[in-house]
Each structure stands twice: as structure tokens, then as C-alpha cells.
Design a protein around this motif. Structure first.
Motif, mmCIF file in Angstrom:
data_model
loop_
_atom_site.group_PDB
_atom_site.id
_atom_site.type_symbol
_atom_site.label_atom_id
_atom_site.label_comp_id
_atom_site.label_asym_id
_atom_site.label_seq_id
_atom_site.Cartn_x
_atom_site.Cartn_y
_atom_site.Cartn_z
ATOM 1 N N ALA A 25 0.826 -1.208 0.000
ATOM 2 C CA ALA A 25 0.000 0.000 0.000
ATOM 3 C C ALA A 25 0.853 1.247 0.000
ATOM 4 N N ALA A 26 1.959 1.214 0.764
ATOM 5 C CA ALA A 26 2.844 2.375 0.807
ATOM 6 C C ALA A 26 3.475 2.631 -0.562
ATOM 7 N N LEU A 27 3.879 1.544 -1.248
ATOM 8 C CA LEU A 27 4.452 1.704 -2.583
ATOM 9 C C LEU A 27 3.430 2.281 -3.565
ATOM 10 N N ALA A 33 1.298 9.400 -5.777
ATOM 11 C CA ALA A 33 1.739 10.763 -5.486
ATOM 12 C C ALA A 33 2.670 11.279 -6.573
ATOM 13 N N CYS A 34 3.535 10.388 -7.094
ATOM 14 C CA CYS A 34 4.439 10.791 -8.177
ATOM 15 C C CYS A 34 3.670 11.131 -9.442
ATOM 16 N N VAL A 35 2.648 10.325 -9.758
ATOM 17 C CA VAL A 35 1.840 10.582 -10.949
ATOM 18 C C VAL A 35 1.097 11.900 -10.829
ATOM 19 N N LEU A 40 0.457 17.607 -12.341
ATOM 20 C CA LEU A 40 0.397 19.021 -11.973
ATOM 21 C C LEU A 40 1.518 19.802 -12.642
ATOM 22 N N ALA A 41 2.694 19.189 -12.714
ATOM 23 C CA ALA A 41 3.828 19.865 -13.348
ATOM 24 C C ALA A 41 3.566 20.069 -14.846
#
Length: 271
Positions: A25-27, A33-35, A40-41
């Protein structure tokens, strides 16, 4: 007796199931979060003013349009920047401009559009005298600005919707026959009963009748080959002295000369 217990490693103990699930789940949360951060970037980068469309380069057929007039016609109907612009929608906007038959739209990094135009080549007006629609060289009907057509010395074509190509083709054939007579067709009509009617620049009205193009052309050529004899018998010459002609009788034709009516039958050809 020696013992080998000291050389043997302790067996690995598997992590409990709940711990492994927490690691997975953490992975997954970290990847999500990276996606999100990457999205956003990218959104921030795409929104930068440097990518806003700031210039339109126009090339191709530009007899009726240039970049300035196109911008005035297109106005705010094109939305998006270099990355988000819908090229199909933009092409449709340009092709809705009067006189534009086809438009090719391409992006040029970082903020330009290159538009290649193909304009209609007008062959005549279409419809009633009050209409400004025109027919191009392919027989397609298109809208034209009334101000752009006032100076056009072109014939007028009349017929049912969808018959423009047929009318243009007949006009082209008839024009070749009348050209040696220095006569110009001002109007050609395909009537509701599929009969042909034309008016020359001399004012002469001609009923050509129905039938295949070959049958109609045969009657016209017959008249053009014999009309001089008929005119000569009445001390007249030139189609400008003819008020009207009726070719609907396959055996001959009726002709009106300055208030005089006569029938030019097949016998005229025998003289």
C-alpha cells in the motif's frame, strides 16, 4: 564427535501478511503521489504564456484572405494553446470562412499555426438573382460575401439543390458550341421538368428541351448550323436579332425575330 551446528545459518522468517500488505500500500501511494505531481507539473507547463497561439501564418490561395482578414473572421472561435488546440476543430473554423474550400492547419513550436488555404474557383452564381451563392469549378455550391461578387461577370445557374454539377457540365458543353458565334451564355437553367433553358448575352431566350446531354447538344448544334439561312431569308443576321428560340420539337425549331414568328423545319437543312 564434532558438531556442524555452528556453520549453519538461521532460516529466514517471512514477514507477517499484514506487514506485507502495508508495504504494498505504501508503494502504491508513493507511485500515485508521483503521478499526481507529474500531472500538476505538466499542467503548469502547458499553461505557460509562451505556448499560447500568438501568430497565424497563411499560405496557399489568398486571393480573398490574408492573416488579418482571417483573424477577423475566425475571432475567438479557436481555443487552446500549442499543445491543447484541436486541429480538426480549427480546420473546421477556417473552412467556414467565405471562399475557403479547404484548409490545412499545422502547429509550429512553440506558439504558431501555419494555415494552407485552398479557395473556391468561381464558375458562376447559383440560384435566383437575389442569391450570392456561387458554383466552383468542381460544381460545388458555396457561400460568398455579396460584396466580393458584385464585380464578377459570371453566368448564373439555376436548378434544384444537388444539380449544380450537372448544370455546370452542360454549361461547359454549350459554351463550346456558342463560342464560334461570339455568343455568351448569361444564364442556364435546369427546370423542374428536367428541361434546359438558357439566355444569351444578346437577350435571346432559348428553350432546349429535355433529354440526355447528347440529345440536347444535337438540337443546339442543328440550330447553330442552320440559323443563318433562316435569318438571311428575313434580311437579318446575328443572334442578337433573335428574340427567342424553341428547340423542343425534335424535327425543327421555332424562332422569333423582332416580333416576327416562323418555324424553321427540317426542310431548312435541305436547302
Amino acid at each position: 564427535m564434532s558438531s556442524n551446528w555452528s556453520s549453519m545459518s538461521a532460516p529466514e522468517i517471512a514477514a507477517p501478511m499484514d506487514v506485507r500488505l502495508m508495504n504494498i500500500a505504501a508503494l502504491m501511494l508513493g507511485a500515485a503521489a508521483c503521478v499526481v505531481s507529474l500531472g500538476l507539473a505538466v499542467r503548469w507547463a502547458l499553461a505557460q504564456p509562451m505556448f499560447a497561439i500568438s501568430k497565424i501564418v497563411v499560405e496557399g490561395d489568398t486571393s480573398h484572405h490574408n492573416a488579418i482578414t482571417l483573424k477577423a473572421n475566425v475571432g475567438g472561435r479557436i481555443s487552446g494553446n500549442f499543445f491543447t488546440l484541436d486541429l480538426a476543430q480549427a480546420r473546421g473554423v477556417f473552412e467556414a470562412v467565405p471562399w475557403v474550400r479547404k484548409a490545412t492547419v499545422r502547429r509550429e513550436f512553440p506558439n504558431r499555426l501555419r494555415v494552407t488555404l485552398e479557395e473556391h474557383r468561381s464558375s458562376g452564381f447559383w440560384g435566383a438573382d437575389s442569391e450570392s451563392r456561387m458554383v466552383n469549378h468542381l460544381g460545388e455550391v458555396f457561400e460568398a460575401n455579396a460584396g466580393d461578387t458584385e464585380a464578377e461577370e459570371l453566368p448564373r445557374f439555376v436548378g434544384a439543390e444537388g444539380a449544380s454539377k450537372e448544370v455546370l457540365t452542360m454549361y461547359q458543353q454549350l459554351s463550346k458550341s456558342f463560342q464560334p458565334m461570339d455568343a455568351v451564355i448569361e444564364q442556364l437553367e435546369l427546370t423542374g421538368r428536367n428541361g434546359w433553358r438558357l439566355q444569351l448575352d444578346s437577350g435571346t431566350q432559348m428553350e432546349l428541351g429535355r433529354g440526355s446531354p447528347a440529345e440536347v447538344m444535337a438540337r443546339v448544334d442543328k440550330f447553330l448550323a442552320t440559323h443563318k439561312q433562316v435569318l438571311a431569308s428575313y434580311q437579318r443576321s446575328g443572334l442578337d436579332r433573335v428574340e427567342s428560340v424553341d428547340l423542343r420539337n425534335g424535327e425543327g425549331y421555332a424562332i422569333r425575330l423582332s416580333g416576327v414568328s416562323t418555324l424553321a423545319a427540317a426542310a431548312v437543312e435541305k436547302k
